[in-house]
Design an enzyme around this catalytic site. Structure first.
Site, PDB file in Angstrom:
ATOM      1  CG  HIS A 265      -2.037   0.924   1.292  1.00 62.03           C
ATOM      2  ND1 HIS A 265      -2.420   1.715   0.238  1.00 62.03           N
ATOM      3  CD2 HIS A 265      -2.865   1.269   2.315  1.00 62.03           C
ATOM      4  CE1 HIS A 265      -3.421   2.503   0.614  1.00 62.03           C
ATOM      5  NE2 HIS A 265      -3.705   2.253   1.867  1.00 62.03           N
ATOM      6  CG  HIS A 306      -4.194   0.621  -8.155  1.00 61.23           C
ATOM      7  ND1 HIS A 306      -5.515   0.570  -7.826  1.00 61.23           N
ATOM      8  CD2 HIS A 306      -3.639   1.566  -7.375  1.00 61.23           C
ATOM      9  CE1 HIS A 306      -5.762   1.474  -6.890  1.00 61.23           C
ATOM     10  NE2 HIS A 306      -4.635   2.074  -6.586  1.00 61.23           N
ATOM     11  CG  ASP A 364       2.930   4.388  -3.957  1.00 62.96           C
ATOM     12  OD1 ASP A 364       2.005   3.576  -3.839  1.00 62.96           O
ATOM     13  OD2 ASP A 364       3.043   5.410  -3.260  1.00 62.96           O
TER      14      ASP A 364
HETATM   15  C1  SDX Z   1      -1.370   2.191  -3.374  1.00 61.80           C
HETATM   16  O1  SDX Z   1      -6.077   0.879  -3.145  1.00 61.80           O
HETATM   17  C2  SDX Z   1      -5.579   2.024  -3.395  1.00 61.80           C
HETATM   18  O2  SDX Z   1      -6.229   2.914  -3.916  1.00 61.80           O
HETATM   19  C3  SDX Z   1      -4.138   2.178  -3.012  1.00 61.80           C
HETATM   20  C4  SDX Z   1      -3.465   3.498  -3.444  1.00 61.80           C
HETATM   21  C5  SDX Z   1      -4.055   4.673  -2.716  1.00 61.80           C
HETATM   22  O3  SDX Z   1      -3.937   5.797  -3.234  1.00 61.80           O
HETATM   23  O4  SDX Z   1      -4.569   4.493  -1.574  1.00 61.80           O
HETATM   24  O5  SDX Z   1      -3.632   3.690  -4.841  1.00 61.80           O
HETATM   25  C6  SDX Z   1      -1.994   3.501  -3.109  1.00 61.80           C
HETATM   26  O6  SDX Z   1      -1.342   1.371  -2.487  1.00 61.80           O
HETATM   27  C7  SDX Z   1      -0.875   1.883  -4.779  1.00 61.80           C
HETATM   28  C8  SDX Z   1      -0.336   0.431  -4.894  1.00 61.80           C
HETATM   29  C9  SDX Z   1       1.086   0.424  -4.319  1.00 61.80           C
HETATM   30  N1  SDX Z   1       1.572  -0.947  -4.240  1.00 61.80           N
HETATM   31  C10 SDX Z   1       2.568  -1.353  -5.076  1.00 61.80           C
HETATM   32  O7  SDX Z   1       3.001  -0.676  -6.007  1.00 61.80           O
HETATM   33  C11 SDX Z   1       3.095  -2.753  -4.751  1.00 61.80           C
HETATM   34  C12 SDX Z   1       3.238  -3.540  -6.059  1.00 61.80           C
HETATM   35  N2  SDX Z   1       1.866  -3.822  -6.545  1.00 61.80           N
HETATM   36  C13 SDX Z   1       1.348  -5.160  -6.226  1.00 61.80           C
HETATM   37  O8  SDX Z   1       1.688  -5.568  -4.929  1.00 61.80           O
HETATM   38  C14 SDX Z   1      -0.144  -5.248  -6.594  1.00 61.80           C
HETATM   39  O9  SDX Z   1      -0.283  -4.698  -7.827  1.00 61.80           O
HETATM   40  C15 SDX Z   1      -1.188  -4.669  -5.670  1.00 61.80           C
HETATM   41  C16 SDX Z   1      -1.048  -5.135  -4.261  1.00 61.80           C
HETATM   42  C17 SDX Z   1      -1.152  -3.185  -5.713  1.00 61.80           C
HETATM   43  C18 SDX Z   1      -2.534  -5.148  -6.196  1.00 61.80           C
HETATM   44  O10 SDX Z   1      -2.565  -6.551  -5.961  1.00 61.80           O
HETATM   45  P1  SDX Z   1      -3.669  -7.439  -6.675  1.00 61.80           P
HETATM   46  O11 SDX Z   1      -5.009  -6.834  -6.495  1.00 61.80           O
HETATM   47  O12 SDX Z   1      -3.455  -8.869  -6.273  1.00 61.80           O
HETATM   48  O13 SDX Z   1      -3.243  -7.292  -8.199  1.00 61.80           O
HETATM   49  P2  SDX Z   1      -3.967  -7.992  -9.387  1.00 61.80           P
HETATM   50  O14 SDX Z   1      -5.150  -8.805  -8.935  1.00 61.80           O
HETATM   51  O15 SDX Z   1      -4.191  -6.924 -10.418  1.00 61.80           O
HETATM   52  O16 SDX Z   1      -2.841  -9.031  -9.930  1.00 61.80           O
HETATM   53  C19 SDX Z   1      -3.087  -9.657 -11.148  1.00 61.80           C
HETATM   54  C20 SDX Z   1      -1.825 -10.417 -11.491  1.00 61.80           C
HETATM   55  C21 SDX Z   1      -1.396 -11.414 -10.440  1.00 61.80           C
HETATM   56  O17 SDX Z   1      -0.668 -12.440 -11.130  1.00 61.80           O
HETATM   57  P3  SDX Z   1      -1.484 -13.771 -11.633  1.00 61.80           P
HETATM   58  O18 SDX Z   1      -2.086 -14.378 -10.393  1.00 61.80           O
HETATM   59  O19 SDX Z   1      -2.511 -13.287 -12.631  1.00 61.80           O
HETATM   60  O20 SDX Z   1      -0.393 -14.637 -12.277  1.00 61.80           O
HETATM   61  O21 SDX Z   1      -0.732  -9.491 -11.647  1.00 61.80           O
HETATM   62  C22 SDX Z   1       0.281  -9.851 -10.736  1.00 61.80           C
HETATM   63  C23 SDX Z   1      -0.395 -10.639  -9.633  1.00 61.80           C
HETATM   64  O22 SDX Z   1       0.548 -11.479  -8.997  1.00 61.80           O
HETATM   65  N3  SDX Z   1       0.833  -8.589 -10.231  1.00 61.80           N
HETATM   66  C24 SDX Z   1       2.122  -8.246 -10.332  1.00 61.80           C
HETATM   67  C25 SDX Z   1       2.208  -6.970  -9.760  1.00 61.80           C
HETATM   68  N4  SDX Z   1       0.990  -6.583  -9.339  1.00 61.80           N
HETATM   69  C26 SDX Z   1       0.145  -7.595  -9.633  1.00 61.80           C
HETATM   70  N5  SDX Z   1       3.193  -8.904 -10.839  1.00 61.80           N
HETATM   71  C27 SDX Z   1       4.388  -8.249 -10.769  1.00 61.80           C
HETATM   72  N6  SDX Z   1       4.553  -7.004 -10.226  1.00 61.80           N
HETATM   73  C28 SDX Z   1       3.485  -6.351  -9.716  1.00 61.80           C
HETATM   74  N7  SDX Z   1       3.638  -5.133  -9.187  1.00 61.80           N
END
Ligand code: SDX
Length: 428
Positions: A265, A306, A364
Site C-alpha cells: 500500500h 493496482h 508510488d
Molecule cells: C497504493 O487501493 C488504493 O487505492 C491504493 C493506493 C491509494 O492511493 O490508496 O492507490 C496507493 O497502495 C498503490 C499500490 C502500491 N503498491 C505497489 O506498487 C506494490 C506492487 N503492486 C502489487 O503488490 C499489486 O499490484 C497490488 C497489491 C497493488 C494489487 O494486488 P492485486 O489486487 O493482487 O493485483 P492484481 O489482482 O491486479 O494481480 C493480477 C496479477 C497477479 O498475477 P497472476 O495471479 O494473474 O499470475 O498481476 C500480478 C499478480 O501477482 N501482479 C504483479 C504486480 N501486481 C500484480 N506482478 C508483478 N509485479 C506487480 N507489481
C-alpha cells in the site's frame, strides 16, 4: 433506493430477491442482506467486489484510469487547484468561495502548532526508529490531548478535528524527521503556506534562515494533492472501520497510518527506491522482469499494478511530470535512478505479462524519485504519503459519522473443526 432487483436461485430453493441500488456514476450494487436470512454469506476475500459503504467523496474508474474528487478530475485539480483547496472540497463537497478558502487556510495555520506535551512523545524513540512507527504513536497520542471534547455528533467538533489533523500532520512529520537527525524541532510559521511551512520545518537550521525553493514547494503541494484521497483503499477502510466503533478520530487516523505502512500500500514508494537500488543497473532489468513473472518468486515490480486501476494511474502521469520539473530544477535530470525507473517502465509496458494483466505504474512509482532528489530519506517517504492522505481519511471519517452507520463486522467462511468435546491432558 432500490429501483431493480436481482433474483438468486440456489439449488432448488426458492429464489432470493436482492435489491439493486444504482450509483450516481459507475457500478450499481446488490444489497445481499437477504442472503444471511437464508443462511448464506457472500465470499469476497480482500473485498475485491464489495462496496463497504456509500460515499460521495471520490470516484475511481479503474478501467478508464479516471479519478474524480467530488466530481472534479484529478488532472484539473492538479493543474488549477492546490492541496488546501482540495482539502476543503473533500470536507465540504464543493469548491470554496474566496473568503471561505481564506478562512480555511487561516484555520489550518492556527492549528499547525503541536502542544508542548506532544513534544515529549518523541523522547521515547531511538533516533533510528522507523518514522512510520513514530507517526502511528504520536498521532494516537494526540487523542489524549483532544479526548475530552470528543463529540462525533457535533458538526463543529468534526470540522475542528479535521482542521487540527490536516494542520498538524506536516508538523508531526517534520518533527519525526528532525528527531531522527537529533536536530531541534522548528515550529510552524504563519507567514508560509502549507508546503512551504513543511519544507521550512523539515530543513531550516534551528534559529537560522532558510529560503524555501518555490519549485520544491509547488512539487510538495502537488504531491500532497495527488495523495489526498482514493476511495475505499486499505487505509481509508481501516479508518472507517475504527471510526464505526465510535473510537476517537485521532486514534482512527493512527490506525490508517498503520495500514498505509505496508509495502503493498503506501509503503510502496519506499519499496520502489529499495527495488531500484537492488536492481542496480539498467542491464539487470530483464532479470528482474523475469523474476516478477515467476509465480514462485516473491519479487514484484513495486510501484506497478493496482487493485482498481487496470489502466495508467492518472496520478502517476502528473507525478512523472512533477518528477521531471523537480529534477530539472535541481540540475539532476540525468539522475540514474530516474533513468532506470523510466527504462523499467518502458520494458514492463511492452512485456506481455504486464500488458495481459493490465499492470501500469501507480502513484508510488515516481513519487519516491522526487522525494529522493529533494533529499528526503527513503524511510520518510510513506510519512509524506500520510501527510497527503490525512485529508481523505478524515473526510471519510466525517462523512461516515455525519450520517447513521453500523459498526463494521464482516463474517467468514469457517474452515475449522465442527463441535468436539474437550479431552483432559492425561488422556491425549
Ligand atoms: C497504493 O487501493 C488504493 O487505492 C491504493 C493506493 C491509494 O492511493 O490508496 O492507490 C496507493 O497502495 C498503490 C499500490 C502500491 N503498491 C505497489 O506498487 C506494490 C506492487 N503492486 C502489487 O503488490 C499489486 O499490484 C497490488 C497489491 C497493488 C494489487 O494486488 P492485486 O489486487 O493482487 O493485483 P492484481 O489482482 O491486479 O494481480 C493480477 C496479477 C497477479 O498475477 P497472476 O495471479 O494473474 O499470475 O498481476 C500480478 C499478480 O501477482 N501482479 C504483479 C504486480 N501486481 C500484480 N506482478 C508483478 N509485479 C506487480 N507489481
Amino acid at each position: 433506493m432500490a429501483e431493480r432487483s436481482a433474483s438468486l436461485t440456489i439449488n432448488a430453493e426458492a429464489p432470493i430477491e436482492l435489491p439493486v441500488y444504482p450509483a450516481s456514476v459507475g457500478p450499481a450494487v446488490l444489497d445481499v442482506g437477504a442472503l444471511t436470512r437464508q443462511g448464506y454469506f457472500t465470499y469476497d476475500p480482500g473485498f475485491v467486489s464489495t462496496a463497504s459503504c456509500d460515499s460521495a467523496i471520490t470516484y475511481i474508474d479503474g478501467d478508464e484510469g479516471i479519478l474524480l474528487h467530488r466530481g472534479y478530475p484529478i488532472e484539473q485539480l492538479a493543474e488549477q487547484s492546490g492541496h488546501l483547496e482540495l482539502c476543503y472540497l473533500l470536507l465540504h463537497d464543493r469548491l470554496p468561495r474566496p473568503a471561505e478558502l481564506r478562512d480555511f487556510v487561516d484555520s489550518i495555520k492556527r492549528h499547525a502548532a503541536v502542544d508542548e506535551q506532544a513534544l515529549n512523545f518523541y523522547t521515547g524513540f531511538r533516533r533510528d526508529a522507523h518514522p512510520m512507527s513514530i507517526m502511528c504513536a504520536v498521532t494516537a497520542g494526540l487523542a489524549a490531548l483532544y479526548h475530552d471534547a470528543f463529540d462525533a455528533d457535533d458538526e463543529g467538533y468534526r470540522v475542528d478535528t479535521a482542521h487540527r489533523l490536516i494542520a498538524k500532520m506536516p508538523t508531526l512529520a517534520a518533527m519525526t524527521y528532525r528527531h531522527s537527525r537529533g536536530e531541534p524541532f522548528v515550529p510552524p510559521r504563519e507567514d508560509l503556506d502549507y508546503a512551504e511551512n513543511f519544507l521550512h520545518m523539515m530543513f531550516a537550521p534551528a534559529g537560522g534562515d532558510y529560503e524555501v525553493n518555490p519549485v520544491l514547494a509547488r512539487a510538495f503541494d502537488r504531491i500532497f494533492l495527488l495523495h489526498a484521497d482514493h476511495e475505499q483503499n486499505a487505509s481509508t477502510s481501516t479508518v472507517r472501520m475504527a471510526g464505526s466503533t465510535g473510537a476517537n478520530p485521532f486514534a482512527c487516523i493512527a490506525a490508517g497510518i498503520a495500514a498505509l505502512w505496508g509495502p503493498a500500500h503506501g509503503g510502496a514508494n519506499e519499496a520502489v527506491l529499495n527495488m531500484l537500488a537492488e536492481i542496480g543497473s539498467p542491464d539487470n532489468i530483464p532479470k528482474y522482469i523475469k523474476r516478477a513473472k515467476d509465480r514462485d518468486d516473491p519479487f514484484r515490480v513495486m510501484g506497478f499494478g493496482h487493485r482498481v486501476y487496470k489502466n495508467y494511474d492518472p496520478r502517476a502521469k502528473v507525478m512523472q511530470d512533477t518528477c521531471r520539473e523537480v529534477l530539472a530544477e535541481l540540475g539532476v535530470d540525468h539522475d540514474p535512478t530516474l533513468q532506470m525507473a523510466q527504462e523499467l517502465e518502458r520494458i514492463a509496458l511492452e512485456d506481455e505479462f504486464f500488458v495481459e494483466r493490465r499492470l501500469y505504474p501507480n502513484v508510488d512509482f515516481y513519487s519516491g524519485i522526487i522525494l529522493k532528489a529533494i533529499g528526503i530519506p527513503v524511510e520518510m517517504f510513506t510519512v509524506i504519503f500520510v501527510t497527503g492522505r490525512t485529508p481523505g481519511w478524515i473526510a471519510h471519517w466525517k462523512e461516515m459519522v455525519s450520517a447513521p452507520y453500523k459498526i463494521g463486522r464482516p463474517r467468514q467462511l469457517y474452515t475449522g473443526e465442527d463441535r468436539r468435546d474437550y479431552v483432559p491432558i492425561d488422556r491425549r
